[in-house]
Each structure stands twice: as C-alpha cells, then as structure tokens.
Scaffold this motif. Sequence first.
Motif, mmCIF file in Angstrom:
data_model
loop_
_atom_site.group_PDB
_atom_site.id
_atom_site.type_symbol
_atom_site.label_atom_id
_atom_site.label_comp_id
_atom_site.label_asym_id
_atom_site.label_seq_id
_atom_site.Cartn_x
_atom_site.Cartn_y
_atom_site.Cartn_z
ATOM 1 N N PHE A 177 57.176 2.641 -20.423
ATOM 2 C CA PHE A 177 56.761 3.307 -19.188
ATOM 3 C C PHE A 177 56.436 2.295 -18.095
ATOM 4 O O PHE A 177 56.803 2.477 -16.926
ATOM 5 C CB PHE A 177 55.559 4.193 -19.500
ATOM 6 C CG PHE A 177 54.955 4.853 -18.304
ATOM 7 C CD1 PHE A 177 55.650 5.831 -17.606
ATOM 8 C CD2 PHE A 177 53.689 4.502 -17.867
ATOM 9 C CE1 PHE A 177 55.093 6.447 -16.504
ATOM 10 C CE2 PHE A 177 53.118 5.115 -16.767
ATOM 11 C CZ PHE A 177 53.836 6.096 -16.089
ATOM 12 N N SER A 219 47.196 8.212 -14.373
ATOM 13 C CA SER A 219 46.538 8.508 -15.644
ATOM 14 C C SER A 219 47.246 7.818 -16.809
ATOM 15 O O SER A 219 46.596 7.210 -17.682
ATOM 16 C CB SER A 219 46.494 10.018 -15.877
ATOM 17 O OG SER A 219 45.955 10.318 -17.139
ATOM 18 N N GLN A 220 48.573 7.886 -16.829
ATOM 19 C CA GLN A 220 49.324 7.247 -17.899
ATOM 20 C C GLN A 220 49.179 5.730 -17.859
ATOM 21 O O GLN A 220 49.086 5.074 -18.907
ATOM 22 C CB GLN A 220 50.801 7.635 -17.795
ATOM 23 C CG GLN A 220 51.089 9.071 -18.206
ATOM 24 C CD GLN A 220 52.575 9.386 -18.159
ATOM 25 O OE1 GLN A 220 53.076 9.958 -17.194
ATOM 26 N NE2 GLN A 220 53.275 8.988 -19.196
ATOM 27 N N ASN A 223 45.810 4.822 -19.316
ATOM 28 C CA ASN A 223 45.828 4.956 -20.771
ATOM 29 C C ASN A 223 46.572 3.786 -21.415
ATOM 30 O O ASN A 223 46.160 3.268 -22.461
ATOM 31 C CB ASN A 223 46.496 6.275 -21.176
ATOM 32 C CG ASN A 223 45.636 7.479 -20.846
ATOM 33 O OD1 ASN A 223 44.412 7.374 -20.746
ATOM 34 N ND2 ASN A 223 46.267 8.628 -20.646
ATOM 35 N N THR A 224 47.657 3.354 -20.784
ATOM 36 C CA THR A 224 48.432 2.239 -21.321
ATOM 37 C C THR A 224 47.644 0.946 -21.251
ATOM 38 O O THR A 224 47.710 0.112 -22.165
ATOM 39 C CB THR A 224 49.754 2.087 -20.535
ATOM 40 O OG1 THR A 224 50.469 3.315 -20.573
ATOM 41 C CG2 THR A 224 50.611 0.991 -21.134
#
Length: 421
Positions: A177, A219-220, A223-224
């Motif tokens: 990602f 948000s992703q 989290n990563t």
Amino acid sequence: MSNMRYHIVQDGDFVDPLTKIKFINQLNDRDIAFNQDGERYNFVGIIFNSENVLISFPKNTLNLEQREAFEKNRNTLYKHMHLLFQCIKKTVDARNDRYAGIRRELNADYPFLEFFVIYQYYKKFGLFTNEKEIRKFGYTGKISWKDTINKSPTVVNNNNILFLPLVIKNNVNEHVFISKCMAFVIDSTLEKFSLILQGNKLNLDTSDIDFTNKPLIISQLRNTKRTMFKNVHQRLVDGLISFFEQRDNQGGNQHLKIYSFHLVWESMVGNYLRKKFKRVTENDELVFSDETMEHNPFMKKIVYPDVRGENGHRIEPDHYLISGNFRYIMDAKYYQAIKELDYKQISYYFLLKHFEAKRDSNGDVIEELKTYNALILPTAGKNDSEKHFEFNPEFNMNEERFVITIQYLNTLEVMRIYTNV
C-alpha cells in the motif's frame, strides 16, 4: 498544459487589468501592491486555473526580448521556470530559521515539502517494498533442505533415501500500500506541476486505490506505520500522512506564491560573492571572475555596537568579509531601483568603522581597515555599477573618501551559479 494560455510577468510589474480579470479568483490583496502610480504584482510564483497560467518571475529578471522568446518557445520557458523553482527549493532546504516564512509560503497551497521528503526517499531507496519468502514444491531454484526433509515424501532408490519433490524457496518483493501511495504522490505532483518540477514518473498502477477518500487513506497509513521500526520508514509514512492531510482537490486551480523572495535573493547573492567576487577597483567598482574563485568567506554578520551587548540593539550586514586590511560590507537589495538614500548602509559604515581594527596594548587604534560598501541589486542586463552616495568632505573632515556603490548583477546568471546550472 500545452493548451493553457501563459501570462508572463515579473514581481513589481504593473498589473494589466485584462490579465487580472482572468485570475480574479486566485489573486488576493497581498498579491498586488497598491500605490500612487498604480497596481503592481507583489509575489514570485505561479497561478493555475482551468484555462490560464500566470507566471511571475523575480524583479528585473527578464528583458522584453526574453519574454518574447518564452512566448515562442515553451521549452525555454519551462527551463527558466525549473531554474526559478530550484532557487526557491535550495533556499528552503537550508537549515536556517530565517527561511521559515518561505517554507510556509511554499507549502501554503500544496504540500511541496512533503513531496520532497517522499521523492528523496524514492531516489535513495526506491519504492517501499515488502520482501516475502515463498516456498513451493519444484525442481529448479534455491532448495530449502529443512523444509524438504520435513515436508517432502521419502523415496527409497537403490538403498538411498530421496526426498521428492524438493521444496524451493524464492524471495518475492511485493508492492504494498505504501508503494502505491508513493507512486500516486510522485506521479500526480510531477504531472500537475510539470512547469516547475523535473523528475521521472513511476507509472505504477494505483487504480485499485481510491485516493479521493482521504480519511481512509490516512487511517490505513497510520495503521501501517505501527508495524514499522526503522526511523527512515516512519519518516516516509509521516510524509505521506501529512501530504494527504494537506492535499486539497482543487482541480486546475492551484498556486505557488512566494512573498519573501528578498531572502532568496540574499542567499543567491551570498553564494555569488563567495564564488565570483575578485576585488574592488580604485573607483570602487566590484570585479568578478569569469571562473569560480577560491571560497570567499562572506557571511551574514551580527554585531552588537550597543554598550548593553546582546541585550541592546544589533546590526546585521548581509554579506561581510575582512580580507587583509580590507573590509567589505555588501547588502543585498531586492529592489527594482533605489530612489532614496540608503541610511542603513551608511550607519553600517560608521558603527563598524573601528570594529576589528588593529589596536595597541592600550586599546588605541593603530591601523584602520579600509571599508568598501555596496548595495547589490538584480538586473536583466549585464553586470554594472554606479555610485549611490559619495560623502562631501565639507560635512565630515574625518572621511577622506566614503563611497557607497550600487552593483547590479544579472539575475539569471546569479540564479544559474546558485543552482550550478
């Protein structure tokens, strides 16, 4: 970009009412200076809208012939826009609190600083990848004997035990990602600002990610980041998060406006003096070398002539150098022209007259430094000089000869030397 209409101006130029109408929604009160002789542009930079591009070069950069050349040859225009942006970026990159305002101006409408963080990471490390080790049965490749013994069936052949099939391991670098976020940031920025940025697009397929959904992307990324341990990777993700937080989907309406270009000019002049300054003639004219000189340690000087020291008033000549028995006090002036007496440069001379002079054991001055004073302005023409002020001895018998020179430096040459172009 090829279908856009370009309007080329300079900081300090009079505003054409027809051009102003085309950018009425992008120009604000700070962009235009109002005085008794009319409206003048008050920034360096670029403004985009859906059909037009307004490009404002620094004061005294272009002559009429150069402007006409830009109209005929877009590649020439792009070359000079890239040069201008490199000058701004080099100043911004300097670790100096004086340039905090320029950094804010650079990032006011688009997260360029974050783009630079991400692009520099890419140039140094490549795309962020996740290395995975794949194990599978096969007969070609690197054999994992431990997995082969544990997982493969045994075959007895001529009293020999064979493990078949073998377990082969391959290392696979998987784009994750973060890689696609990097590719989107780099490609979209280089495409949007191709007029001022140079770089190679990555052309990685990112169509499976909806980058218009900023909350989800951020948000992703957060989290990563929790799964990372190296600071360099965390800084990359911080840059991505900050980029998407600041990025605003404005279509074709975007701008870059620098109001503090006087600081860029000051930095460029300092670089030019360090690399090109040679000497001063008997007529107080500055002489510059065609080649790069040995380093002239011109520096910004902070002096406290007030008896209260650092608790009192101070003075800050832009470019200061003592070499042998000579003192050079140069001040960068980002002006179109000087129309009034520069009292500050005069004060520098008298406040510093006996400063750093040779003294005897009693503290009395035994040899003064010979001081040269110059104001350094940009010009679209050749390097040239003129006298700004020469002291009439009738007003001060102690000064045999006190002169302040105006030195004009070709703006484009100063920019090229600054960026090594």
